[in-house]
Motif scaffolding. Structure first.
Motif, short mmCIF file in Angstrom:
data_model
loop_
_atom_site.label_atom_id
_atom_site.label_comp_id
_atom_site.label_asym_id
_atom_site.label_seq_id
_atom_site.Cartn_x
_atom_site.Cartn_y
_atom_site.Cartn_z
N HIS A 264 -3.29 6.87 4.37
CA HIS A 264 -3.14 7.30 2.99
C HIS A 264 -4.25 8.28 2.57
N SER B 62 0.84 -1.20 0.00
CA SER B 62 0.00 0.00 0.00
C SER B 62 0.87 1.25 0.00
N GLN B 63 1.95 1.22 0.78
CA GLN B 63 2.86 2.36 0.82
C GLN B 63 3.53 2.57 -0.53
N VAL C 245 -3.28 11.08 0.00
CA VAL C 245 -3.10 10.59 -1.37
C VAL C 245 -4.45 10.29 -2.01
N LEU D 247 -6.07 1.28 -1.16
CA LEU D 247 -5.54 2.16 -0.10
C LEU D 247 -6.63 2.52 0.89
N ILE E 65 -6.46 2.73 -5.82
CA ILE E 65 -6.85 3.71 -4.79
C ILE E 65 -7.85 3.09 -3.82
N ALA F 222 0.95 4.18 -2.77
CA ALA F 222 0.72 5.56 -2.37
C ALA F 222 1.87 6.46 -2.81
#
Length: 401
Positions: free
Chosen positions: A184, A139-140, A187, A173, A170, A143
């Motif tokens: 997140h 996920s990081q 973002v 996230l 997205i 992002a």
């Protein structure tokens, strides 16, 4: 022929499950899919289009997760089967057609669907700390790729970008933030704001394909991508999703020659050719988009359309329902069954299902039932004609007498 028509009509008229429920045949359909995957159906699908392997496995795993959210008793099997599907996505074969040099690695299509499936599994069972860590790391990475980009639509393949792929990523996230705390949100909000400024000017919807450089529209909105976008948009931005879904419904929903409902591949007033995504078009209708639209309707609170499309699937999908399995189109295209299973069990994993009211023609079943009735009566035409003539003769003789 008459008996077959009566059976088909009965299946067509059976009530279909609402948004919070799943079809009673879901386990049997997933049993067929698992057997097909074990026999190499995903490898065969890859020969038909570039994402065949990924979709075959991802949709199988996601259908199990969605089914388990509706039926908690399925949870242990769902976790086991969806983890098996995730491992196939992450295998060498699963990543073979995606470039590791893109950001995120292997492109946003592979990264988004893999991350969404991993998060979906963790929504059922987050006891595996290694998977939780991988979900956080992936996920990081996603992002960071969005944060470093000037466009909200990242590349799936080198130099090629489709908004639908970024929508899935997205959403993953947003799912991460729901399960493990907001991380997140900045973002996600930036993506939503940027996406609103890059809508297809002709439809007001997210485009089908865009420039990989600046996200400008390269190909206008099409149903094959819209139906998938509307599966995920409610989990990202419910307000934006509601306005987009209303536009999508107005511009793509149709009743060709009075039959339907169905989804056009191109908006009303626009004609185009089918391709590997849409499949062959019949009177402008995309069968694949129509199947997936059932799931989009379910997660957007469009219960009437979801039930209607499910009923049409039982009418036109040539289902073979056996005690241990269920398949459509005689089981010749298992990837189609995967899309059906994913769509018929669809549910939001982040947001609450919206409360909405959408119109549907109250008489939409009548054209289909008329065709079934005429077909059922066709074998009896001779007998009906002879009987009618006999009645007329007897009436004539009685009148003369």
């Amino acid at each position: 022929m008459t008996a077959c028509c009566l059976i088909v009509a009965g299946r067509f008229l059976l009530p279909q499950p609402g948004a919070g429920d799943i079809p009673g045949s879901t386990e049997r359909q997933l049993s067929f899919l698992r057997a097909a995957l074990d026999d190499g159906a995903d490898t065969a699908a890859q020969q038909q289009f570039p994402e065949g392997h990924l979709f075959s496995n991802a949709l199988y795993g996601l259908a199990w997760v969605q089914a388990a959210h509706a039926e908690p008793g399925l949870r242990p099997q769902a976790v086991r089967e969806s983890r098996w599907a995730l491992a196939r996505l992450e295998s060498e074969e699963g990543r073979a057609v995606f470039s590791p040099k893109l950001q995120p690695a292997h492109g946003i299509f592979w990264a988004g669907w893999t991350n969404w499936l991993r998060g979906a599994i963790l929504s059922l069972d987050s006891s595996d700390s290694a998977q939780v860590q991988r979900f956080s790391e992936h996920s990081q990475e996603i992002a960071q790729a969005f944060a470093a980009s000037d466009t909200p639509f990242l590349q799936a393949y080198r130099g090629q970008a489709w908004p639908v792929d970024s929508t899935v990523a997205i959403a993953s996230l947003r799912l991460h933030d729901k399960l493990f705390g907001a991380r997140h949100s900045a973002v996600i909000e930036r993506w939503s704001e940027q996406a609103r400024t890059r809508l297809d000017p002709a439809t007001g919807l997210l485009p089908h394909q865009v420039s990989a450089v600046d996200g400008s529209t390269a190909s206008g909105s099409r149903a094959t991508s819209q139906t998938v976008i509307h599966r995920f948009l409610p989990d990202i931005d419910p307000e934006f999703a509601a306005s987009q879904y209303s536009l999508y419904r107005d511009q793509f929903l149709t009743y060709p020659a009075g039959f339907g409902p169905a989804l056009r591949e191109y908006p009303h007033g626009v004609d185009g050719n089918g391709d590997v995504d849409s499949g062959p078009l019949i009177a402008g209708i995309s069968l694949s988009a129509t199947v997936v639209a059932q799931g989009a309707a379910r997660v957007n609170g469009d219960d009437a359309l979801a039930r209607a499309l499910a009923a049409e699937g039982e009418l036109l999908g040539l289902p073979i329902d056996l005690p241990g399995s269920k398949r459509y189109a005689f089981g010749l295209f298992p990837i189609g069954d995967a899309f059906v299973a994913w769509s018929s069990t669809a549910r939001p994993l982040v947001a609450e299902p919206p409360s909405a009211t959408y119109d549907l023609r109250w008489w939409w079943r009548l054209p289909w039932l008329t065709v079934l009735a005429l077909t059922a009566l066709a074998p009896w035409t001779g007998q009906i004609t002879a009987a009618t003539r006999g009645v007329v003769r007897r009436g004539t003789r009685a009148a003369k007498g």
